[in-house]
Design a protein around this motif. Sequence first.
Motif, PDB file in Angstrom:
ATOM      1  N   UNK A  26       0.946  22.534  22.058  1.00  0.00           N
ATOM      2  CA  UNK A  26       1.714  21.318  21.818  1.00  0.00           C
ATOM      3  C   UNK A  26       0.768  20.160  21.546  1.00  0.00           C
ATOM      4  N   UNK A  27       1.312  19.137  20.919  1.00  0.00           N
ATOM      5  CA  UNK A  27       0.527  17.950  20.597  1.00  0.00           C
ATOM      6  C   UNK A  27       1.117  17.261  19.384  1.00  0.00           C
ATOM      7  N   UNK A  28       0.668  16.047  19.131  1.00  0.00           N
ATOM      8  CA  UNK A  28       1.096  15.327  17.933  1.00  0.00           C
ATOM      9  C   UNK A  28       0.456  15.991  16.721  1.00  0.00           C
ATOM     10  N   UNK A  83      -8.175  11.232  19.468  1.00  0.00           N
ATOM     11  CA  UNK A  83      -8.313   9.781  19.597  1.00  0.00           C
ATOM     12  C   UNK A  83      -7.188   9.108  18.805  1.00  0.00           C
ATOM     13  N   UNK A  84      -6.324   8.320  19.465  1.00  0.00           N
ATOM     14  CA  UNK A  84      -5.201   7.682  18.759  1.00  0.00           C
ATOM     15  C   UNK A  84      -5.649   6.822  17.588  1.00  0.00           C
ATOM     16  N   UNK A 121       5.330   7.643  19.246  1.00  0.00           N
ATOM     17  CA  UNK A 121       5.271   9.092  19.439  1.00  0.00           C
ATOM     18  C   UNK A 121       4.288   9.449  20.558  1.00  0.00           C
ATOM     19  N   UNK A 122       3.137   8.805  20.562  1.00  0.00           N
ATOM     20  CA  UNK A 122       2.103   9.118  21.546  1.00  0.00           C
ATOM     21  C   UNK A 122       2.525   8.752  22.966  1.00  0.00           C
ATOM     22  N   UNK A 123       3.142   7.582  23.127  1.00  0.00           N
ATOM     23  CA  UNK A 123       3.514   7.163  24.483  1.00  0.00           C
ATOM     24  C   UNK A 123       4.630   8.055  25.031  1.00  0.00           C
ATOM     25  N   UNK A 145      -0.042  -1.971  20.722  1.00  0.00           N
ATOM     26  CA  UNK A 145       1.164  -2.662  21.152  1.00  0.00           C
ATOM     27  C   UNK A 145       2.283  -1.655  21.438  1.00  0.00           C
ATOM     28  N   UNK A 146       2.412  -0.649  20.571  1.00  0.00           N
ATOM     29  CA  UNK A 146       3.439   0.377  20.780  1.00  0.00           C
ATOM     30  C   UNK A 146       3.117   1.220  22.008  1.00  0.00           C
ATOM     31  N   UNK A 147       1.845   1.557  22.192  1.00  0.00           N
ATOM     32  CA  UNK A 147       1.457   2.412  23.313  1.00  0.00           C
ATOM     33  C   UNK A 147       1.516   1.685  24.644  1.00  0.00           C
TER      34      UNK A 147
END
Length: 708
Positions: free
Chosen positions: A355-357, A466-467, A505-507, A586-588
């Motif tokens: 799993x993962x982005x 790394x995001x 998506x990451x958060x 900001x999103x995270x």
Amino acid sequence: MDSKLALLREMAEQQEYLALQQACREQLMQSDFRPVQILFALSCAHLNELETAQSILSRVLGTAVSEPLSLPEQQDVSAVYIAMSDYCTAELSLDRLLQQDPSNALNLARKAYCRLMQNDSRGAYQLYTRSIEHDSSKVEIWLNLCLLLLANQSDNSELLCSDVTDSLYLVWSHLAQAEAQFTEFQDIYTAQRRESLIRQLGSVRLECWVLESKFAEAEAWLNACLGESDYYRDNVLFYAECLFLHGKQFVAEAALLNAAKQYPDQAEFYRQLAIFAYEQNRMLDGQYYQTQYDARILNHNERWVFEQGVGVLPVVDFKDSARIRARFNRDFISRFTSVESQDESLNALQPVFIIGVPFSGLSLVEQLLLSSEQVASLGISSHFPVLVEGLNLQHRKKGSNRSYPDSVDTLSLQHLAEMAQGLQSLYDRKAPNAFVVIDKCAHNICHIGLIKSVFPNAKIISVRRDPRALALSSRVAQWLKPHLSQFMTSYDSESTTVPYLLGQQLVQYNTLLAHWKSLFAESIFEISFEELTSKGNIVASRLFDFLDVPVPKNIEQAVTWVAQYAPDDASIKWSTYKQELSLLLRAMSKKSLAPVHDMVTLPEPNMLSNAYEYYQQAAYQEAEYQCKVILHHLPDFAPALYLLGEIYLRNDLLAMGVEYLNKAIDLAPWKRQQWQQNLTKAVQLLASQESSSKQFPSTHSQCDMEAK
């Protein structure tokens, strides 16, 4: 001749162009009558004989110099231009006619069609509306209004209605008018035209239900078509296509698989499943469905060629994340951790879920593991997302509005064992003789709790990157751009950017992963893209040790291949992309929704089935008790209300039975067709005050379908 001409024009209106052409030929052999020539040109144009149509039309217009065309002839000529796709000339002709008679409904409708073909949806809609003001009997015009509004749902370039809800309300209103007119005037249509209109009415209804996410109503309507195999097949295919186009790809797949169970020999269902799989880049799933299709076609020499290009990768929808975390807590998971209750034959199977982005290195981990002969891969599989939609489908069939993850509390150990066996048979067909089977579907992050319930030995590999690298990746941008409007939370520019959507998506991914780690820490292995590409030997050793698989001898070759994707030193360039990275951060930084606290858990998984078993054995008190317990936890659970109503009817408590049946139907209107019959009989008995002398008819077979 006037009566014959009227008959020919009726053929044209019924769209029977082959018969029209033959009839015109017969008439022209007797007399070279100009109106018949025009209708002959019309039939040729619709039958794709464009040169013949143009030649006839030129001769007709040549005679108009000495003898002007009558109004009916001008109308027919405009129809010929439309059939030849010469919409500008057709519109000029119609404008001249409308100057003489502005209220002519037919000419208004034809001009509307010309506007539509020239991409003027607003103009077409207004003209169609004017047309039905003067003549509301045309089913086709009401249908065209519906189709224009439905097209407007996905294409906002030319809004016909300011609000989506109002727009759908108008569609339902126009559809009701179309059905009313069809019912009143259906005798004027030929059988072929009548069948075509019935299909169009059904298509509009299905698309409306998809847009409103009323899957239960759509599926109940489809089930009513089961007896007509071709009609059922065509409607299911259309329904699945609508679902797929509106982002419900797993619901579409579940609907097609359910239809394939009803008609196992229908190859078209597997053809469409293969297309959907390939469009989502699920190549192995696509190949499997293609194999199923090939096995069903009558002539194996006519093998259909599937498009296997890379499609748009879907984005995980985390809308149920909070409910997933609330449902799969430690107490609930303990229901399914009894090793003694698991099928020993499944213990040898060790599925591994990566799993993962996307673009975080999932495929690199997969390739590293495939260097071992004991490992096989399913690629990007849809097994668990479709299994979830299958569970939702079963609940809707019972009359329940509960869906995943809430409804998981109805699963027993036996249900889970059956799911495991079914999935294992699929694994055996797709990856025979493999000790470890890999599934790297990104959507599985939402289903780890269900995965561990079905396969207690399953192992999870979470891959991170790394995001900042993801936010600046051109491939990530290419993946996310088509989905920006779908996940837009407001009209600010911030939420419509790739870095912001990636941050969301990451958060959400991190929140869910943290929850799964709190429950299944020993079964989850975390790895970073950077570590994987720079320290391949160390990572490979840890990975194979985690899976209890020996490190293969050719591991160096796989490590070298993975190492080529090692990122450059990016520490210098981060500062040049401050705006993009600020949106990401900001999103995270926004907190994910806290777990919900209204999650209801039934004390036992099989309560509804147990209640039915008691009812079938005439143990009405025990059946009533089971239903009352369910309703104590879920007051609006329609299947329990329905069964309780049946229990009261069987015991001559008609007033109470009617009350509960009415409640059940109100909560599950899609079940009205199946449930209404007994309610009607009970109301009649109650009204006649003869309940004490009349035995209520048996309903065992019907309840069997509802409860199981």
